[in-house]
Structures are given as C-alpha cells and as structure tokens.
Design a protein around this motif. Structure first.
Motif, PDB file in Angstrom:
ATOM      1  N   ARG A  53     133.028 -47.280 -59.528  1.00  0.00           N
ATOM      2  CA  ARG A  53     131.863 -46.815 -58.764  1.00  0.00           C
ATOM      3  C   ARG A  53     130.583 -47.443 -59.290  1.00  0.00           C
ATOM      4  NH1 ARG A  53     135.185 -42.164 -58.533  1.00  0.00           N
ATOM      5  NH2 ARG A  53     134.472 -41.422 -60.569  1.00  0.00           N
ATOM      6  N   PHE A  54     130.494 -47.574 -60.600  1.00  0.00           N
ATOM      7  CA  PHE A  54     129.294 -48.179 -61.180  1.00  0.00           C
ATOM      8  C   PHE A  54     129.146 -49.630 -60.724  1.00  0.00           C
ATOM      9  CE2 PHE A  54     127.210 -50.735 -64.421  1.00  0.00           C
ATOM     10  CZ  PHE A  54     126.036 -50.033 -64.639  1.00  0.00           C
ATOM     11  N   ALA A  55     130.224 -50.401 -60.791  1.00  0.00           N
ATOM     12  CA  ALA A  55     130.157 -51.824 -60.424  1.00  0.00           C
ATOM     13  C   ALA A  55     129.929 -52.012 -58.931  1.00  0.00           C
ATOM     14  CB  ALA A  55     131.438 -52.537 -60.861  1.00  0.00           C
ATOM     15  N   GLY A  56     130.488 -51.119 -58.121  1.00  0.00           N
ATOM     16  CA  GLY A  56     130.303 -51.209 -56.678  1.00  0.00           C
ATOM     17  C   GLY A  56     130.746 -52.551 -56.135  1.00  0.00           C
ATOM     18  N   SER A  57     129.879 -53.209 -55.394  1.00  0.00           N
ATOM     19  CA  SER A  57     130.219 -54.492 -54.769  1.00  0.00           C
ATOM     20  C   SER A  57     129.750 -55.697 -55.590  1.00  0.00           C
ATOM     21  CB  SER A  57     129.603 -54.567 -53.373  1.00  0.00           C
ATOM     22  OG  SER A  57     128.186 -54.446 -53.449  1.00  0.00           O
TER      23      SER A  57
ATOM     24  N   PHE B 196     121.871 -56.202 -63.045  1.00  0.00           N
ATOM     25  CA  PHE B 196     122.402 -57.114 -64.060  1.00  0.00           C
ATOM     26  C   PHE B 196     123.627 -56.507 -64.746  1.00  0.00           C
ATOM     27  CE2 PHE B 196     122.409 -58.626 -68.522  1.00  0.00           C
ATOM     28  CZ  PHE B 196     122.624 -59.970 -68.293  1.00  0.00           C
ATOM     29  N   ALA B 197     123.545 -55.239 -65.140  1.00  0.00           N
ATOM     30  CA  ALA B 197     124.679 -54.586 -65.812  1.00  0.00           C
ATOM     31  C   ALA B 197     125.898 -54.530 -64.894  1.00  0.00           C
ATOM     32  CB  ALA B 197     124.286 -53.181 -66.255  1.00  0.00           C
ATOM     33  N   ARG B 198     125.686 -54.289 -63.620  1.00  0.00           N
ATOM     34  CA  ARG B 198     126.814 -54.224 -62.686  1.00  0.00           C
ATOM     35  C   ARG B 198     127.489 -55.592 -62.566  1.00  0.00           C
ATOM     36  NH1 ARG B 198     125.621 -49.123 -60.406  1.00  0.00           N
ATOM     37  NH2 ARG B 198     123.365 -48.749 -60.358  1.00  0.00           N
ATOM     38  N   THR B 199     126.688 -56.659 -62.508  1.00  0.00           N
ATOM     39  CA  THR B 199     127.300 -57.995 -62.426  1.00  0.00           C
ATOM     40  C   THR B 199     128.013 -58.350 -63.724  1.00  0.00           C
ATOM     41  OG1 THR B 199     125.277 -59.136 -63.131  1.00  0.00           O
ATOM     42  CG2 THR B 199     125.596 -58.806 -60.761  1.00  0.00           C
ATOM     43  N   GLN B 200     127.511 -57.851 -64.859  1.00  0.00           N
ATOM     44  CA  GLN B 200     128.190 -58.129 -66.119  1.00  0.00           C
ATOM     45  C   GLN B 200     129.548 -57.427 -66.185  1.00  0.00           C
ATOM     46  OE1 GLN B 200     127.102 -60.437 -68.764  1.00  0.00           O
ATOM     47  NE2 GLN B 200     126.333 -60.917 -66.724  1.00  0.00           N
ATOM     48  N   VAL B 201     129.625 -56.223 -65.640  1.00  0.00           N
ATOM     49  CA  VAL B 201     130.921 -55.551 -65.559  1.00  0.00           C
ATOM     50  C   VAL B 201     131.889 -56.366 -64.703  1.00  0.00           C
ATOM     51  CG1 VAL B 201     132.125 -53.523 -64.633  1.00  0.00           C
ATOM     52  CG2 VAL B 201     130.032 -53.226 -65.986  1.00  0.00           C
ATOM     53  N   ALA B 202     131.424 -56.819 -63.536  1.00  0.00           N
ATOM     54  CA  ALA B 202     132.284 -57.627 -62.659  1.00  0.00           C
ATOM     55  C   ALA B 202     132.693 -58.926 -63.338  1.00  0.00           C
ATOM     56  CB  ALA B 202     131.544 -57.926 -61.351  1.00  0.00           C
TER      57      ALA B 202
END
Length: 287
Positions: free
Chosen positions: A261-265, A194-200
């Motif tokens: 790197r945190f957000a990745g794909s 969830f956090a990664r998608t919020q960054v994106a």
C-alpha cells in the motif's frame, strides 16, 4: 555489549575546509565524550568515544538494529559502509562484534583525515577506509564478500541520484553473500514520492524489503529519515518490530501488504531517470 572506556581528550580544530564544504566537530553538552560532526550546518554523525555502542541519531539506531540482527549476537561479520562521516557504525560494529572486517567507501578524503585525527578509531578495529565515490567503490569490491552493505551517502543534505537506482542496488546485491542484508538511509518528506520509488527499486532487485520509520514521517507529516532494509532471505520482522518499538523515539516497521500500500503505483528507478533525494526544508536538520 557496550564497552565503555576512558577516551583520550579531543581538541576540536574549529571549522575546517573539506571536499564537501566546511566541517566542524562540536562537543555534545548532554553526553560526556561525545561529538557531533557538522558539515555546512548539517549534522552528519554523532560519535561517543567512551561508548561506541551508543547510537544517538534515531535513524542510525535503526540501522544498528539491522546490524544486530544480521547474524548471531557477537559473531564477527563483514560489512561494507558506503559513506563514512565520522565512522559511527563502523565503531558500533567493532564494539558489538569484535573481529568484524569492515570496508568504508567515503569520497571526502579530507573529512576522513579530520575524523581519524581527532576522533580516532579503537586500535583493534579492523576498518579500512577508501577514498572513492560510493558507486565506483562498490563496483570495485569482490562478489559475495559482505554480510551487510550499509548505504548512507549525502552530498550536502541529499543522496546523489546515481546511488538511488536499480543498477546501484544490483551492485550491492552482487557484493552481498547469499542471504546478506542491504540497508539504506532514505531521506524524504511529504508526499514521500522518493521513498515510494526507492521501495519499488529495491523490490526489483531483492526478494524481501521493509521500511523502518517514525510514524509521523511515514504518514507524510514531516521530513525525516526512513531506513530501507532488503535481502533475498526472510527479514527478521518480529525482532525489528520489538527493537524499534522500544527505542526512545519508537518507529514502525512496514512490510508485506502494508508496504504494498505504501509503494502504490511507484515504479523502479533506473540510471537514466534517477534523481537525487529531495532537498530538506530549511532548518530541518540544523543544529
């Protein structure tokens, strides 16, 4: 910057029905004049009536750093708060930036009435509270009228899905003045999808984004609160690093290549596929 004063005695009303469940005000045994707002067993806010510049919850302290760095020290600013709780950050801004104009959008009107009756705002605080859904309240605000938009909204222990999308971030961007700052509480745990998608999602709207979080949460070891910060202006990363490192519970500031790197794909989330933040493990936020 703190303005300590003698607070009026508070007589807690006991468990009180509100729109979001049952609310209760509990005295903080470790800090005189301080109260914790608990809704259905989940601590929502901490307020020090004698020293409103004191921020007890670590993620709220990180949001306080963002507010501190939004303009020159002490200068009044215009702030929109999406989610009110016990009005902790509006009290903080009123104490540290006297004369600031603040608007709060809080869906739970009975909760706001409980808070204002028993934990009243300072008389000189320029804070207006509107009972509305955060997304609807945001859409009703004029463009380019705020220096900071703070998003800290929960239904129970989860952020509703319609407050996690690109379209929601675009509304916040519209309400901000050029170079204004958006900051949001992002609750997540392993594996931090969830956090990664919020960054994106925020990167699809704002030119600059960073995350503030305790290292164990960032490494996916535990559920916790990450603070997202976004702006079209360069973010004050060095100053945020200094402040976060000096906190009682130090946190990291992740930006640039580290945030890549945190957000990745991870891909931005739109209204059509937005979901609420994850349900926290049982007892993780209980008091």
């Amino acid at each position: 910057m703190s303005r300590r004063r003698q607070a009026e005695p508070v007589v807690p009303p006991g468990p009180t029905p509100v729109a979001g469940g049952t609310a209760e005000l509990l005295g903080d045994a470790d800090r005189d004049g301080s109260w914790v707002l608990v809704v259905d067993g989940t601590p929502q806010s901490h307020v020090d009536l004698e020293d409103p510049a004191h921020l007890e919850f670590e993620y709220v302290r990180r949001m306080g750093h963002v507010l501190d760095l939004a303009a020159e020290e002490g200068r009044p600013i215009d702030v929109v708060h999406l989610g009110g709780g016990a009005l902790t950050l509006p009290r903080y801004v009123a104490a540290t930036r006297p004369g600031s104009r603040q608007r709060v959008v809080e869906l739970d009107q009975p909760l706001t009435e409980l808070v204002r009756a028993h934990l009243p705002l300072p008389r000189d605080a320029r804070v207006r509270v509107r009972a509305a859904d955060a997304r609807e309240g945001l859409a009703a605000l004029p463009s380019a009228g705020a220096d900071v938009v703070v998003s800290d909204v929960f239904a129970g222990a989860r952020t509703p899905g319609h407050l996690t999308s690109v379209e929601y971030a675009q509304e916040a961007h519209r309400v901000l003045r050029p170079g204004g700052t958006y900051t949001a509480n992002v609750a997540d745990g392993p594996p931090l999808r969830f956090a990664r998608t919020q960054v994106a999602t925020l990167r699809a709207v704002f030119a600059h984004v960073c995350l503030l979080a305790e290292p164990g949460t960032l490494r996916g070891r535990r559920f916790g609160n990450l603070v997202a910060v976004a702006s079209d202006a360069e973010l004050p990363i060095p100053a945020l690093v200094r402040r976060c490192a000096a906190d009682p519970m130090p946190s990291r500031v992740v930006g640039g290549a580290d945030l890549d790197r945190f957000a990745g794909s991870a891909q931005p989330v739109h209204d059509a596929d937005a979901v609420a933040s994850p349900e926290p493990p049982e007892g993780v936020f209980s008091r």
